[in-house]
Design an enzyme around this catalytic site. Structure first.
Site, short mmCIF file in Angstrom:
data_model
loop_
_atom_site.label_atom_id
_atom_site.label_comp_id
_atom_site.label_asym_id
_atom_site.label_seq_id
_atom_site.Cartn_x
_atom_site.Cartn_y
_atom_site.Cartn_z
CB CYS A 198 2.19 4.05 13.65
SG CYS A 198 2.62 3.54 12.01
CG HIS A 247 -0.45 0.26 2.52
ND1 HIS A 247 -0.45 1.50 3.10
CD2 HIS A 247 0.12 -0.57 3.42
CE1 HIS A 247 0.08 1.43 4.31
NE2 HIS A 247 0.45 0.17 4.53
C1 LIG Z 1 4.38 1.67 6.20
C2 LIG Z 1 5.66 1.12 6.67
C3 LIG Z 1 5.73 -0.12 7.32
C4 LIG Z 1 4.50 -0.92 7.65
O1 LIG Z 1 3.93 -1.47 6.51
P1 LIG Z 1 2.49 -2.14 6.57
O2 LIG Z 1 2.36 -2.80 5.23
O3 LIG Z 1 1.53 -1.01 6.77
O4 LIG Z 1 2.48 -3.11 7.69
C5 LIG Z 1 6.96 -0.57 7.72
N1 LIG Z 1 8.07 0.14 7.48
C6 LIG Z 1 8.05 1.33 6.85
C7 LIG Z 1 9.33 2.05 6.62
C8 LIG Z 1 6.85 1.85 6.42
O5 LIG Z 1 6.83 3.04 5.83
#
Ligand SMILES: *Cc1c(COP(=O)(O)O)cnc(C)c1O
Length: 382
Positions: free
Chosen positions: A326, A203
């Site tokens: 987050c 995503h």
């Molecule tokens: C968004 C993100 C994640 C988490 O990814 P998800 O697919 O939402 O679990 C982990 N590391 C970084 C650097 C991110 O930007």
């Protein structure tokens, strides 16, 4: 209500319409809905073929072998699998990471600490990058894993993964890289960069939420222990029925990212210049993170004398973030900004603007005029 201009592409991206269109063909009775693990009939075979085609696309963007791709539910799970999986069954293990990783890495390493694993938390340079020297100095004979992100999600700065990987390969230490913010934003090539494990999220690259992948190097063969058991899917590394439509979406999004990489990068570089030029009449604007080693779409700025909370309230017509999605449930200043040496007050003045594939010149111009107006207003009432 008119929707605010979306400038939070680092938190998530909209699904590319072409990707969404493809995904719906993998859900209903007249589509490919079978279980990719069903070996006894055509429903299963078709679903499996779709999954394997997507695996090729995801591998393609990072120049991996498709057999090195393990499907997960997202980069959070990939980070957990890589880190816990690499350390499992190694008593006395030492792990090196940094203070400005994504929570998925930080919290996993904190949990490991609670289980008796020794963790070294590197403090980044003021530009947000970790240097090879810092990693080298922290290495011990017990070090089994180093986990560092390629591109920081709040600052957009790029750590020299190649140089760090080179020295770790010499020492036989596993290297995990969270590349969730790098994929689709800059070239990522595992044939040229000695990384062993690399996390990807769909995503962040115009694919659906809830799916991701972990690259696990085959040569030299990297062994990690599964964290989710049952059924032995994904060569035993991650069990669970594969979500065909999600995987097809991620595959399609990654194929498109590869096709558009040069265009996307050039467009975003131009938009970034336009954005910063648009703000040039405003003084007291400082830039957080490396000005050179960075991806173009993530711009983190501090505005002297203006706190980010008030600025965000004033910028109601822009969807922006003062940190990672987050962390933004709390009003704590960003741990990333504190990690690069900003004081509490300075950290409270930073906002992240992240641009993406669907950002237009008009949106950038609207954003800069809004920022100039609101910053001016807030400064005048002080
Ligand atoms: C968004 C993100 C994640 C988490 O990814 P998800 O697919 O939402 O679990 C982990 N590391 C970084 C650097 C991110 O930007």
């Amino acid at each position: 209500m008119k929707k605010p201009v979306y400038l939070d592409y680092a938190a998530t991206t909209p699904v590319d319409p072409l990707v969404a269109e493809e995904m719906v063909r993998y859900l209903t009775l007249d589509g490919v809905f079978g279980n990719p693990a069903s070996r006894s009939h055509a429903y299963g075979w078709q679903a499996e073929a779709a999954v394997e085609s997507a695996r090729k696309h995801v591998a393609g963007l990072i120049h991996a072998d498709p057999r090195e791709i393990v499907w997960t539910s997202g980069a959070t799970e990939s980070d957990n699998l890589a880190i816990k999986g690499a350390v499992a069954g190694k008593p006395g293990a030492h792990v090196i990471t940094s203070m400005i990783e994504h929570k998925a890495v930080l919290d996993t390493c904190k949990w490991l600490e609670s289980q008796g694993v020794e963790v070294t938390w590197l403090k980044p340079q003021p530009d947000g990058r970790i240097t090879p020297d810092q990693v080298e100095e922290a290495l011990r004979s017990e070090t089994v894993l180093v986990s560092l992100m390629m591109v920081n999600n709040e600052l957009g700065c790029i750590t020299d993964i190649g140089a760090i990987g080179g020295l770790l390969r010499e020492r036989g230490v596993l290297f995990h890289v969270d590349a969730a913010q790098a994929a689709g934003k800059m070239p990522v090539d595992v044939t040229a960069t000695p990384v062993d494990l690399l996390s990807l999220s769909s995503h962040k690259v115009y694919g659906p939420k809830g799916v991701g992948a972990l690259y696990v190097r085959r040569s030299p063969d990297v062994k990690i222990e599964a964290q989710i058991h049952g059924g032995g899917h994904e060569r035993g590394m991650r069990s669970g029925t594969l979500p065909t439509h999600q995987i097809v979406g991620m595959g399609s999004a990654f194929a498109r990212a590869q096709e558009l990489l040069d265009d996307d990068m050039a467009r975003l570089e131009a938009l970034r210049t336009r954005f910063l030029d648009g703000l040039s009449s405003l003084d007291g604007v400082s830039f957080n993170g490396s000005a050179e080693a960075r991806v173009p779409g993530i711009i983190n700025l501090s505005f002297a004398g203006v706190d980010a909370e008030s600025l965000m309230l004033g910028l109601r017509e822009l969807a922006v973030s003062s940190g990672s999605a987050c962390a933004s449930a709390t009003i704590e200043p960003s741990f990333v900004l504190r990690g690069i040496g900003l004081g509490d007050e300075e950290a409270h003045r930073a906002l992240r603007f992240s641009l993406g594939r669907f950002t237009s010149d008009e949106e950038v111009d609207f954003a800069t005029s809004q920022i100039i107006e609101v910053v001016g207003r807030l400064r005048s009432v002080r």
